[in-house]
Each structure stands twice: as C-alpha cells, then as structure tokens.
Design a protein around this motif. Structure first.
Motif, PDB file in Angstrom:
ATOM      1  N   SER A   1       0.828  -1.210   0.000  1.00 49.28           N
ATOM      2  CA  SER A   1       0.000   0.000   0.000  1.00 49.28           C
ATOM      3  C   SER A   1       0.857   1.252   0.000  1.00 49.28           C
ATOM      4  CB  SER A   1      -0.930   0.002   1.223  1.00 49.28           C
ATOM      5  OG  SER A   1      -0.211  -0.172   2.425  1.00 49.28           O
ATOM      6  N   GLU A   2       0.471   2.217  -0.822  1.00 45.64           N
ATOM      7  CA  GLU A   2       1.121   3.531  -0.911  1.00 45.64           C
ATOM      8  C   GLU A   2       2.634   3.364  -1.062  1.00 45.64           C
ATOM      9  OE1 GLU A   2      -1.562   5.705  -1.008  1.00 45.64           O
ATOM     10  OE2 GLU A   2      -2.489   3.751  -0.670  1.00 45.64           O
TER      11      GLU A   2
ATOM     12  N   HIS B   1      -3.461   1.713  -3.704  1.00 43.13           N
ATOM     13  CA  HIS B   1      -3.129   3.136  -3.627  1.00 43.13           C
ATOM     14  C   HIS B   1      -4.402   3.940  -3.390  1.00 43.13           C
ATOM     15  CE1 HIS B   1       0.277   5.933  -4.175  1.00 43.13           C
ATOM     16  NE2 HIS B   1      -0.715   6.809  -4.283  1.00 43.13           N
ATOM     17  N   SER B   2      -4.270   4.957  -2.546  1.00 45.30           N
ATOM     18  CA  SER B   2      -5.403   5.808  -2.197  1.00 45.30           C
ATOM     19  C   SER B   2      -5.448   7.045  -3.088  1.00 45.30           C
ATOM     20  CB  SER B   2      -5.297   6.242  -0.733  1.00 45.30           C
ATOM     21  OG  SER B   2      -6.300   7.193  -0.422  1.00 45.30           O
ATOM     22  N   LYS B   3      -6.657   7.410  -3.463  1.00 43.09           N
ATOM     23  CA  LYS B   3      -6.851   8.651  -4.230  1.00 43.09           C
ATOM     24  C   LYS B   3      -6.505   9.878  -3.398  1.00 43.09           C
ATOM     25  CE  LYS B   3     -11.119   7.456  -5.027  1.00 43.09           C
ATOM     26  NZ  LYS B   3     -12.547   7.472  -5.477  1.00 43.09           N
TER      27      LYS B   3
ATOM     28  N   ASP C   1      -3.878  10.182  -1.246  1.00 40.23           N
ATOM     29  CA  ASP C   1      -2.482  10.224  -0.805  1.00 40.23           C
ATOM     30  C   ASP C   1      -1.767  11.415  -1.436  1.00 40.23           C
ATOM     31  OD1 ASP C   1       0.147   9.768  -0.051  1.00 40.23           O
ATOM     32  OD2 ASP C   1       0.065   7.623  -0.441  1.00 40.23           O
TER      33      ASP C   1
ATOM     34  N   GLN D   1       0.418   8.283  -7.262  1.00 41.81           N
ATOM     35  CA  GLN D   1      -0.087   7.023  -7.797  1.00 41.81           C
ATOM     36  C   GLN D   1       0.821   6.465  -8.880  1.00 41.81           C
ATOM     37  OE1 GLN D   1      -4.422   6.589  -8.269  1.00 41.81           O
ATOM     38  NE2 GLN D   1      -4.020   5.762 -10.320  1.00 41.81           N
TER      39      GLN D   1
ATOM     40  N   LEU E   1      -9.842   3.569  -1.739  1.00 40.55           N
ATOM     41  CA  LEU E   1      -9.375   4.356  -0.597  1.00 40.55           C
ATOM     42  C   LEU E   1      -9.373   5.843  -0.927  1.00 40.55           C
ATOM     43  CD1 LEU E   1      -6.459   2.021   0.404  1.00 40.55           C
ATOM     44  CD2 LEU E   1      -8.288   2.690   1.973  1.00 40.55           C
ATOM     45  N   GLU E   2      -9.689   6.672   0.072  1.00 41.63           N
ATOM     46  CA  GLU E   2      -9.718   8.116  -0.124  1.00 41.63           C
ATOM     47  C   GLU E   2      -8.895   8.874   0.920  1.00 41.63           C
ATOM     48  OE1 GLU E   2     -13.779   9.326  -0.282  1.00 41.63           O
ATOM     49  OE2 GLU E   2     -14.158   8.348  -2.219  1.00 41.63           O
ATOM     50  N   GLU E   3      -8.401   8.171   1.951  1.00 38.62           N
ATOM     51  CA  GLU E   3      -7.647   8.849   3.004  1.00 38.62           C
ATOM     52  C   GLU E   3      -6.223   9.153   2.551  1.00 38.62           C
ATOM     53  OE1 GLU E   3     -10.025   5.618   5.360  1.00 38.62           O
ATOM     54  OE2 GLU E   3      -9.107   5.816   3.376  1.00 38.62           O
TER      55      GLU E   3
ATOM     56  N   LEU F   1      -5.119   6.204   6.148  1.00 36.95           N
ATOM     57  CA  LEU F   1      -5.873   5.056   5.653  1.00 36.95           C
ATOM     58  C   LEU F   1      -5.675   3.824   6.542  1.00 36.95           C
ATOM     59  CD1 LEU F   1      -3.916   2.781   3.981  1.00 36.95           C
ATOM     60  CD2 LEU F   1      -3.664   4.770   2.499  1.00 36.95           C
TER      61      LEU F   1
ATOM     62  N   TYR G   1      -9.131  -0.007   4.400  1.00 40.37           N
ATOM     63  CA  TYR G   1      -7.891  -0.763   4.208  1.00 40.37           C
ATOM     64  C   TYR G   1      -7.971  -2.169   4.809  1.00 40.37           C
ATOM     65  CZ  TYR G   1      -3.033  -2.257   4.776  1.00 40.37           C
ATOM     66  OH  TYR G   1      -1.875  -2.994   4.774  1.00 40.37           O
TER      67      TYR G   1
END
Length: 297
Positions: free
Chosen positions: A168-169, A222-224, A226, A231, A265-267, A272, A278
């Motif tokens: 993640s991220e 991946h979060s939108k 971040d 991304q 994900l949006e955080e 997140l 998550y």
C-alpha cells in the motif's frame, strides 16, 4: 443476525491478545509483536499476516500499529505479526539494504517459530501474507523480487510458504519519486540510500522475478487521497509485475497473480491505516485467496 449475538469480527477483536517484544535477532531493535485470538481448538498450521510498517526508513514503531493489527485479526481470523527493524537516524545512520536485511531475518525466524508460548508450542505458519506500507513496499520488493543484493535472498522454505504480498502507498522507483517530490532527497532518500545522482540500482519496479517466487500473488493498493506518494509509483509497480507474470512459468494456482485497487481508498498516506476500508481490502483478498478456487479478477 439475531439481536444480542455478537458479530464474529467484533467478538474476535475483543479477545485479541498481544504477545509483545519477541526477539528475532541479536540487536535490541530486533523485536516483534504477535497479535492473536486464542482458540480452544488444537493447534494446527495456519496462515499468519505480517505487517511491515513504513516511515521513510527513518521512523515508526511496531506499537504504532497495534490497533490495525487487532482489526486485521478480527477481520481475517489470522494472527498478525508486526516487526521492528533498524531505522536510518542521525545516531545510527543505517543504509539500504540494512532495513530489508532485518525484515528478512525476521521472516526466516517466523517461518519456523513455534509460537508465543514455550509451554504450548504450535506448528509454524502454513502460509504467510506479507503487508508492506510505504517504504516497506520497497523493502518487501527488494526481498521477493531478484534484487542485486545477495544478502536479501530468501530461503526456499520462506518462498514456499509466502502466499501473497499486499503493498500500500508504496515507494518503488526512487528516481521517479524524486522527480515528483525533489525535497525527499534531502529529507530521507540520501540518508537511507546514499547521496547519488540517480538510483536505478534500487528501483524495485525494474527487478526480475525471483526464481521460486512464481506462485506468489501481488496486490498493489493506492489511495486517491495520498498526497505524500503519487499514484505513478503504484502504477509503475503494477505494470512491471503484470509484465513479469505474463512471462513467468505457469503454476498450479488459479486466479490472477497481480491485482490492483486504486479507487477504493480516499484517506491520506497514513490515515488510511486507521480507517475501515484498508483492513476490509486486506481481509477480502485473504478470503478470496484462501478459497479453494480463487476467482479471476
């Protein structure tokens, strides 16, 4: 569900225990916490989740993620191990691949560990699901892809029980990261990797597939929301892994070997980990993977 009957996840979370600060190596930092829900059933081999924390190779601690570990135990029913590893600090300027060496040392230890109670030994993990956040995505990629560092070579046994890697991220391509965030070089890249003009040798999104790892599934998250890692990092890693999977020898595991989720994900980068989405993504993936015939994506 009838009123008054606790939800299985909530019930498991309320029962979670932590067996803390187990040593896996000679250094004081070589410790891990083991989160689990006690079971009256006889001990049998079972999967274990491993969460490797981020922190730009320079910060964070296993204790920071105790709440996440408890939630993951509740959602998956699997124990969760969270290791510490050496960090790059002014007092101890460790550089890559030291961080990854520690994580590999821990994974080798865990692969044969008889559990938290010497009085009641249990079978070692049947499988391991590896979760890496932020810089830990780079750490796990350096171990499970064929990096140019021989000291990061997993044992055949560890490879055989590693079921999936969920990142993640993640940071994967250091040069691309610095094009997007030039200040990161002085903030943490130069101290963790050395002060170089370029970093192609540590681009895990260019490493070949490691022999013996063809069966491992990958999920790139991946979060939108971040704003710390773009991304493009995850897109590059997903594309690279997908290309590797297309050229890999066939194996007996049905289903898609490389997946991504960039829309759920949006955080922000670390927030997140404290949210509900998550752990649900992780639990859904583990449930699908553990099914007799995981569906193709």
């Amino acid at each position: 569900m009838a009123a008054g009957i606790p939800h299985p996840q909530r019930e498991r979370e309320s029962l979670v225990q932590v067996s803390a600060a187990h040593a896996y190596g000679p250094e004081a930092i070589h410790r891990f916490d083991y989160h689990y829900a006690p079971s009256p059933a006889p001990a049998s081999p079972s999967p274990v989740l491993v969460f490797v924390h981020g922190g730009a190779w320079r910060s964070e601690d296993k204790a920071d993620h105790a709440a996440l570990a408890r939630t993951l135990v509740g959602r998956t029913g699997c124990p969760v191990a969270v290791p510490n590893y050496r960090l790059t600090t002014q007092a101890a300027p460790h550089q890559h691949p030291s961080h990854a060496q520690d994580v590999l040392l821990f994974l080798h230890f865990l692969s044969t560990w008889p559990g938290p109670s010497p009085e009641s030994p249990q079978p070692p993990p049947s499988h391991i699901y590896l979760l890496g956040h932020s810089c830990a995505a780079h750490i796990l990629g350096s171990i499970f892809l064929a990096s140019p560092y021989p000291e990061l070579t997993p044992s055949p046994h560890l490879l055989s029980i590693s079921r999936a890697i969920l990142l993640s991220e993640g940071i994967y391509d250091i040069d691309a990261l610095l094009r997007s965030f030039p200040t990161y070089k002085q903030w943490f890249i130069a101290s963790a990797f050395g002060d170089h003009d370029a970093y192609p040798h540590v681009n895990v999104a260019s490493y070949p597939l490691r022999p013996g790892a063809e069966h491992i599934r990958w999920l790139i998250i991946h979060s939108k929301g971040d704003v710390l890692v773009d991304q493009l990092q995850s897109e590059s890693m997903h594309a690279h892994l997908s290309a590797l999977a297309e050229g890999a020898p066939s194996n007996d595991r049905p289903g898609t070997m490389v997946e991504k989720t960039f829309d759920e994900l949006e955080e922000n980068h670390n927030e997140l980990l404290r949210g509900a989405v998550y752990p649900r993504i992780i639990a859904d993936f583990v449930a699908r993977d553990a099914a007799p015939n995981p569906p193709s994506a």
